[in-house]
Design a protein around this motif. Sequence first.
Motif, PDB file in Angstrom:
ATOM      1  N   LEU A 186       0.736  -1.144  -0.161  1.00  0.00           N
ATOM      2  CA  LEU A 186      -0.437   0.072  -0.189  1.00  0.00           C
ATOM      3  C   LEU A 186       0.520   1.207   0.436  1.00  0.00           C
ATOM      4  N   ALA A 187       1.774   1.314   0.874  1.00  0.00           N
ATOM      5  CA  ALA A 187       3.074   2.260   0.663  1.00  0.00           C
ATOM      6  C   ALA A 187       3.837   2.468  -0.414  1.00  0.00           C
ATOM      7  N   MET A 188       2.933   1.253  -1.848  1.00  0.00           N
ATOM      8  CA  MET A 188       4.160   1.790  -2.987  1.00  0.00           C
ATOM      9  C   MET A 188       3.341   2.625  -3.687  1.00  0.00           C
ATOM     10  N   THR A 189       2.156   2.454  -3.898  1.00  0.00           N
ATOM     11  CA  THR A 189       0.904   2.711  -4.386  1.00  0.00           C
ATOM     12  C   THR A 189       0.381   4.232  -4.755  1.00  0.00           C
ATOM     13  N   PRO A 190       0.226   4.553  -5.213  1.00  0.00           N
ATOM     14  CA  PRO A 190      -0.253   6.326  -5.145  1.00  0.00           C
ATOM     15  C   PRO A 190      -1.488   6.514  -4.830  1.00  0.00           C
ATOM     16  N   SER A 191      -1.167   7.714  -3.851  1.00  0.00           N
ATOM     17  CA  SER A 191      -2.084   7.966  -2.821  1.00  0.00           C
ATOM     18  C   SER A 191      -2.857  10.011  -3.494  1.00  0.00           C
ATOM     19  N   LYS A 192      -3.857   9.746  -3.937  1.00  0.00           N
ATOM     20  CA  LYS A 192      -4.300  11.236  -3.355  1.00  0.00           C
ATOM     21  C   LYS A 192      -4.702  12.256  -1.720  1.00  0.00           C
ATOM     22  N   ASP A 193      -4.415  11.080  -1.081  1.00  0.00           N
ATOM     23  CA  ASP A 193      -4.725  11.299   0.167  1.00  0.00           C
ATOM     24  C   ASP A 193      -3.677  11.547   1.215  1.00  0.00           C
ATOM     25  N   HIS A 194      -2.471  10.865   0.515  1.00  0.00           N
ATOM     26  CA  HIS A 194      -1.145  10.748   1.607  1.00  0.00           C
ATOM     27  C   HIS A 194      -1.437   9.392   2.151  1.00  0.00           C
ATOM     28  N   HIS A 195      -1.614   8.491   1.904  1.00  0.00           N
ATOM     29  CA  HIS A 195      -2.388   7.014   2.237  1.00  0.00           C
ATOM     30  C   HIS A 195      -3.145   7.077   4.005  1.00  0.00           C
ATOM     31  N   TRP A 196      -3.900   8.408   4.320  1.00  0.00           N
ATOM     32  CA  TRP A 196      -4.238   8.108   5.769  1.00  0.00           C
ATOM     33  C   TRP A 196      -5.460   7.362   5.636  1.00  0.00           C
ATOM     34  N   ARG A 197      -6.102   6.677   4.911  1.00  0.00           N
ATOM     35  CA  ARG A 197      -7.243   5.972   4.472  1.00  0.00           C
ATOM     36  C   ARG A 197      -6.718   4.720   4.132  1.00  0.00           C
ATOM     37  N   SER A 198      -5.839   4.307   3.997  1.00  0.00           N
ATOM     38  CA  SER A 198      -4.717   3.097   4.282  1.00  0.00           C
ATOM     39  C   SER A 198      -4.731   3.352   5.799  1.00  0.00           C
ATOM     40  N   ALA A 199      -4.024   4.097   6.455  1.00  0.00           N
ATOM     41  CA  ALA A 199      -3.177   4.021   7.460  1.00  0.00           C
ATOM     42  C   ALA A 199      -4.708   3.704   8.532  1.00  0.00           C
ATOM     43  N   TYR A 200      -5.536   4.336   8.146  1.00  0.00           N
ATOM     44  CA  TYR A 200      -6.625   4.063   9.121  1.00  0.00           C
ATOM     45  C   TYR A 200      -6.958   2.626   8.938  1.00  0.00           C
ATOM     46  N   VAL A 201      -7.520   1.914   8.085  1.00  0.00           N
ATOM     47  CA  VAL A 201      -7.553   0.961   7.759  1.00  0.00           C
ATOM     48  C   VAL A 201      -5.808  -0.083   8.607  1.00  0.00           C
ATOM     49  N   LEU A 202      -5.340  -0.222   8.140  1.00  0.00           N
ATOM     50  CA  LEU A 202      -4.271  -0.849   8.735  1.00  0.00           C
ATOM     51  C   LEU A 202      -4.345  -1.176  10.058  1.00  0.00           C
ATOM     52  N   ILE A 203      -4.548   0.285  11.085  1.00  0.00           N
ATOM     53  CA  ILE A 203      -4.119   0.668  12.527  1.00  0.00           C
ATOM     54  C   ILE A 203      -5.979  -0.521  13.087  1.00  0.00           C
ATOM     55  N   ALA A 204      -6.660  -0.368  12.275  1.00  0.00           N
ATOM     56  CA  ALA A 204      -8.111  -0.918  12.291  1.00  0.00           C
ATOM     57  C   ALA A 204      -7.937  -2.517  12.598  1.00  0.00           C
ATOM     58  N   VAL A 205      -7.029  -2.934  10.889  1.00  0.00           N
ATOM     59  CA  VAL A 205      -6.898  -5.104  10.989  1.00  0.00           C
ATOM     60  C   VAL A 205      -5.642  -4.878  12.212  1.00  0.00           C
ATOM     61  N   GLY A 206      -4.321  -4.073  12.032  1.00  0.00           N
ATOM     62  CA  GLY A 206      -3.952  -4.191  12.896  1.00  0.00           C
ATOM     63  C   GLY A 206      -3.995  -4.621  14.497  1.00  0.00           C
ATOM     64  N   ILE A 207      -4.445  -3.889  15.208  1.00  0.00           N
ATOM     65  CA  ILE A 207      -4.885  -3.457  16.766  1.00  0.00           C
ATOM     66  C   ILE A 207      -5.108  -5.421  17.477  1.00  0.00           C
ATOM     67  N   PRO A 208      -5.854  -6.090  16.360  1.00  0.00           N
ATOM     68  CA  PRO A 208      -6.487  -6.969  16.655  1.00  0.00           C
ATOM     69  C   PRO A 208      -5.582  -8.455  16.596  1.00  0.00           C
ATOM     70  N   ILE A 209      -4.622  -7.818  15.346  1.00  0.00           N
ATOM     71  CA  ILE A 209      -3.436  -9.214  15.551  1.00  0.00           C
ATOM     72  C   ILE A 209      -2.412  -8.702  15.751  1.00  0.00           C
ATOM     73  N   VAL A 210      -2.608  -7.637  16.839  1.00  0.00           N
ATOM     74  CA  VAL A 210      -1.055  -7.604  17.477  1.00  0.00           C
ATOM     75  C   VAL A 210      -2.186  -8.241  19.159  1.00  0.00           C
TER      76      VAL A 210
END
Length: 82
Positions: free
Chosen positions: A18-42
């Motif tokens: 996801l970090a390598m793909t272009p993004s208009k919102d500077h990857h903030w939407r991806s960051a929110y999804v990664l946080i939401a998925v990452g907390i249960p994984i941790v």
Amino acid sequence: MTPSLTLAALWALVANVLAMTPSKDHHWRSAYVLIAVGIPIVGFVTWQHGPWIGILVMAAGVSVLRWPVIYLGRWIKRRTLR
């Protein structure tokens, strides 16, 4: 490899792709999804392997998502120093 560490490695792989793909919102939407998925994984990693491995996995996630953590720290600092 246990399922929790497999999920953590898959999360890291997806985060890097996801970090390598272009993004208009500077990857903030991806960051929110990664946080939401990452907390249960941790939590799952901590449950299966204990707190030290959980801290290591959390540190790896924080290193990937460093800007949301920096902005969170600035926000907390601004709120507490009033």
